[in-house]
Design a protein around this motif. Sequence first.
Motif, PDB file in Angstrom:
ATOM      1  N   UNK A 166       0.837  -1.207   0.000  1.00  0.00           N
ATOM      2  CA  UNK A 166       0.000   0.000   0.000  1.00  0.00           C
ATOM      3  C   UNK A 166       0.872   1.257   0.000  1.00  0.00           C
ATOM      4  N   UNK A 167       1.915   1.262   0.835  1.00  0.00           N
ATOM      5  CA  UNK A 167       2.806   2.423   0.896  1.00  0.00           C
ATOM      6  C   UNK A 167       3.509   2.652  -0.436  1.00  0.00           C
ATOM      7  N   UNK A 168       3.952   1.556  -1.076  1.00  0.00           N
ATOM      8  CA  UNK A 168       4.632   1.685  -2.367  1.00  0.00           C
ATOM      9  C   UNK A 168       3.682   2.221  -3.427  1.00  0.00           C
ATOM     10  N   UNK A 169       2.461   1.691  -3.461  1.00  0.00           N
ATOM     11  CA  UNK A 169       1.479   2.142  -4.454  1.00  0.00           C
ATOM     12  C   UNK A 169       1.126   3.610  -4.257  1.00  0.00           C
ATOM     13  N   UNK A 170       0.882   3.996  -2.999  1.00  0.00           N
ATOM     14  CA  UNK A 170       0.511   5.386  -2.723  1.00  0.00           C
ATOM     15  C   UNK A 170       1.676   6.329  -3.006  1.00  0.00           C
ATOM     16  N   UNK A 171       2.886   5.899  -2.641  1.00  0.00           N
ATOM     17  CA  UNK A 171       4.060   6.721  -2.914  1.00  0.00           C
ATOM     18  C   UNK A 171       4.273   6.918  -4.402  1.00  0.00           C
ATOM     19  N   UNK A 172       4.125   5.833  -5.165  1.00  0.00           N
ATOM     20  CA  UNK A 172       4.281   5.913  -6.618  1.00  0.00           C
ATOM     21  C   UNK A 172       3.213   6.803  -7.228  1.00  0.00           C
ATOM     22  N   UNK A 173       1.981   6.676  -6.726  1.00  0.00           N
ATOM     23  CA  UNK A 173       0.876   7.496  -7.232  1.00  0.00           C
ATOM     24  C   UNK A 173       1.136   8.978  -6.958  1.00  0.00           C
ATOM     25  N   UNK A 174       1.602   9.300  -5.754  1.00  0.00           N
ATOM     26  CA  UNK A 174       1.906  10.693  -5.416  1.00  0.00           C
ATOM     27  C   UNK A 174       3.038  11.232  -6.299  1.00  0.00           C
ATOM     28  N   UNK A 175       4.021  10.374  -6.575  1.00  0.00           N
ATOM     29  CA  UNK A 175       5.140  10.798  -7.416  1.00  0.00           C
ATOM     30  C   UNK A 175       4.660  11.071  -8.839  1.00  0.00           C
ATOM     31  N   UNK A 176       3.777  10.214  -9.362  1.00  0.00           N
ATOM     32  CA  UNK A 176       3.224  10.414 -10.696  1.00  0.00           C
ATOM     33  C   UNK A 176       2.444  11.731 -10.770  1.00  0.00           C
ATOM     34  N   UNK A 177       1.809  12.098  -9.657  1.00  0.00           N
ATOM     35  CA  UNK A 177       1.030  13.336  -9.612  1.00  0.00           C
ATOM     36  C   UNK A 177       1.898  14.540  -9.265  1.00  0.00           C
ATOM     37  N   UNK A 178       3.215  14.306  -9.203  1.00  0.00           N
ATOM     38  CA  UNK A 178       4.207  15.344  -8.910  1.00  0.00           C
ATOM     39  C   UNK A 178       4.036  15.932  -7.509  1.00  0.00           C
ATOM     40  N   UNK A 179       3.457  15.154  -6.606  1.00  0.00           N
ATOM     41  CA  UNK A 179       3.364  15.555  -5.198  1.00  0.00           C
ATOM     42  C   UNK A 179       4.543  14.906  -4.473  1.00  0.00           C
ATOM     43  N   UNK A 180       5.725  15.451  -4.752  1.00  0.00           N
ATOM     44  CA  UNK A 180       6.961  14.779  -4.359  1.00  0.00           C
ATOM     45  C   UNK A 180       7.174  14.759  -2.844  1.00  0.00           C
TER      46      UNK A 180
END
Length: 340
Positions: A19-33
């Motif tokens: 879950x953490x990996x998926x959410x982190x990747x999703x935030x990165x894709x949305x440029x919410x670094x």
Amino acid sequence: MDKESKNNNVVQYPNLNKVLLEKGTDMMMKQKYKDALALFDQLIELDEKQADALVGSVVCCIELGQLVEAKKRCKEILFLGIGDYFDILNIYLSILMQLEEYQEITDTIEAIYSENNVPGTYSESFDQLLSIAKKMISEGNERKSNPSSGIESSLLEKLNNEKNTELQWSIIQQLNHLDDEEVIEVFKDFVEKKENDPVLKSFVLQMLHSKGCEDTVLVEKLGKSLEVNLKDLQDVFQMAFPHHVITHLKNTIEQKNPTLFEQTTQLWWHYLLVIYPFVPSGKDAKTWAAALHAAANELNGFQTDMEQIAKAYGVERKSITIYCDKILDMEKYAIKGMKF
């Protein structure tokens, strides 16, 4: 209480790492670094050798301008031997280039050559990076008298003359941290040159938009041309249609084969960046999802049953084949060490 004791006393939720990996990747894709970095760091606390989280945290630090921290983290990944060594090394050298640490670039590459057999796919890139670093060192006295313009003019000249896409990407990242009208003009010229790499053009277009440039540029890609008002550009990672496609992939294959799901997602973002600012039709998300599934199978050397894939997504086989061929054709523009 030490870190190990704290972790032993924590009751973890099922699949928390995933879950953490998926959410982190999703935030990165949305440029919410910043949000992505916090999530990746939580995962690293639980699993300090989680490769995707470690690399993701480096990317976030770079995007947040935390280059010293990015360098530190990348160096630790290399020391631990996690992930593809030469891919990580490529990122590390890119960070050193942005930090203008040319002596360390020289020392690192020369040490690698003395200790390792460098794969041919990397040796040309390393040779050219070494050449740039040595040239920048030799011009040190001149840059001391006028540091900003010396470094900048040398990089601008390199970008105009460089043909290696990996090195172009490294130079573009460094120039992007400079706020200068000449950089903007060179970036505009870069996206208008027909021969430049289409993925790099996409990133430079978005950099120009982020810098507040409101000019119009003529973008030529894959035999098409389009006049683009930079002020009106939409971030490819924020568009709704690509995420609809990913949702269909997620619902169809993620549970059965999470690795294949990740590969199809990478394929999709790469394809979109190749063709951007042109975008696929927003009416056939299921067909694009099916085509990505088939393309990933092809790239992995798996036997592909088009009828079965068509049935799984509820689309026509003929359309899958057409889109699959388009996706595979764009893979020739892949850039080493670049993930989306």
